[in-house]
Design a protein around this motif. Structure first.
Motif, PDB file in Angstrom:
ATOM      1  N   ASP A   1       0.892  -1.152   0.000  1.00  0.00           N
ATOM      2  CA  ASP A   1       0.000   0.000   0.000  1.00  0.00           C
ATOM      3  C   ASP A   1       0.930   1.200   0.000  1.00  0.00           C
ATOM      4  O   ASP A   1       1.518   1.544   1.032  1.00  0.00           O
ATOM      5  CB  ASP A   1      -0.891  -0.004   1.242  1.00  0.00           C
ATOM      6  N   LEU A   2       1.090   1.826  -1.153  1.00  0.00           N
ATOM      7  CA  LEU A   2       2.069   2.901  -1.292  1.00  0.00           C
ATOM      8  C   LEU A   2       1.675   4.148  -0.507  1.00  0.00           C
ATOM      9  O   LEU A   2       2.544   4.859  -0.010  1.00  0.00           O
ATOM     10  CB  LEU A   2       2.276   3.240  -2.764  1.00  0.00           C
ATOM     11  N   GLU A   3       0.379   4.404  -0.387  1.00  0.00           N
ATOM     12  CA  GLU A   3      -0.062   5.581   0.372  1.00  0.00           C
ATOM     13  C   GLU A   3       0.303   5.453   1.846  1.00  0.00           C
ATOM     14  O   GLU A   3       0.743   6.409   2.474  1.00  0.00           O
ATOM     15  CB  GLU A   3      -1.557   5.789   0.219  1.00  0.00           C
ATOM     16  N   ARG A   4       0.101   4.274   2.405  1.00  0.00           N
ATOM     17  CA  ARG A   4       0.396   4.052   3.819  1.00  0.00           C
ATOM     18  C   ARG A   4       1.814   3.543   4.060  1.00  0.00           C
ATOM     19  O   ARG A   4       2.242   3.393   5.191  1.00  0.00           O
ATOM     20  CB  ARG A   4      -0.606   3.062   4.404  1.00  0.00           C
ATOM     21  N   GLN A   5       2.512   3.219   2.970  1.00  0.00           N
ATOM     22  CA  GLN A   5       3.867   2.685   3.024  1.00  0.00           C
ATOM     23  C   GLN A   5       3.947   1.436   3.900  1.00  0.00           C
ATOM     24  O   GLN A   5       4.779   1.316   4.793  1.00  0.00           O
ATOM     25  CB  GLN A   5       4.845   3.752   3.514  1.00  0.00           C
ATOM     26  N   THR A   6       3.036   0.483   3.617  1.00  0.00           N
ATOM     27  CA  THR A   6       2.996  -0.763   4.372  1.00  0.00           C
ATOM     28  C   THR A   6       2.890  -1.952   3.417  1.00  0.00           C
ATOM     29  O   THR A   6       2.399  -1.829   2.297  1.00  0.00           O
ATOM     30  CB  THR A   6       1.798  -0.818   5.343  1.00  0.00           C
TER      31      THR A   6
ATOM     32  N   THR B   1       0.988  -5.204   2.499  1.00  0.00           N
ATOM     33  CA  THR B   1      -0.364  -5.699   2.737  1.00  0.00           C
ATOM     34  C   THR B   1      -0.542  -7.175   2.403  1.00  0.00           C
ATOM     35  O   THR B   1      -1.509  -7.791   2.838  1.00  0.00           O
ATOM     36  CB  THR B   1      -1.400  -4.884   1.936  1.00  0.00           C
TER      37      THR B   1
END
Length: 101
Positions: A35-40, A42
């Motif tokens: 998840d690039l927005e949250r930098q996690t 998944t």
């Protein structure tokens, strides 16, 4: 004195074998879902699947993606929750299903 954590690249997960916490081989990590927005991280995209755990539909696809929340530990191998062992008996009431890649 507090020991600094050495950051590891997520690409080091690629190629590692994945086992359930009960020691059952699940597959091998082929790719990582991010998840690039949250930098996690998944999910883990697996291939070389254990034929006894996954349906013929999943085996005929390129692999499956398992949620990263199932990961219990990462070392020389990746250990995941034993829920992955119950995938071959899908329960219509759960959202924890295998996802063909």
């Amino acid at each position: 004195m507090e020991t600094e954590k050495i950051p590891q690249e997520i690409t080091t997960l690629v190629g590692r074998e994945v086992y359930s916490k009960n020691g059952v081989f699940v597959g091998e990590v082929e790719d990582i879902r991010l998840d690039l927005e949250r930098q996690t991280v998944t999910g883990l995209a697996l291939h070389q699947l254990n034929n006894e755990l996954f349906s013929s539909e999943a085996r005929s696809a390129r692999g499956v993606i398992i949620p990263y929340r199932w990961v219990q530990a990462v070392g020389d191998v990746v250990i995941v929750n034993d829920i992955v062992e119950r995938l071959h008996q899908p329960d219509d009431e759960t959202d924890e299903e295998e996802v063909p890649a």
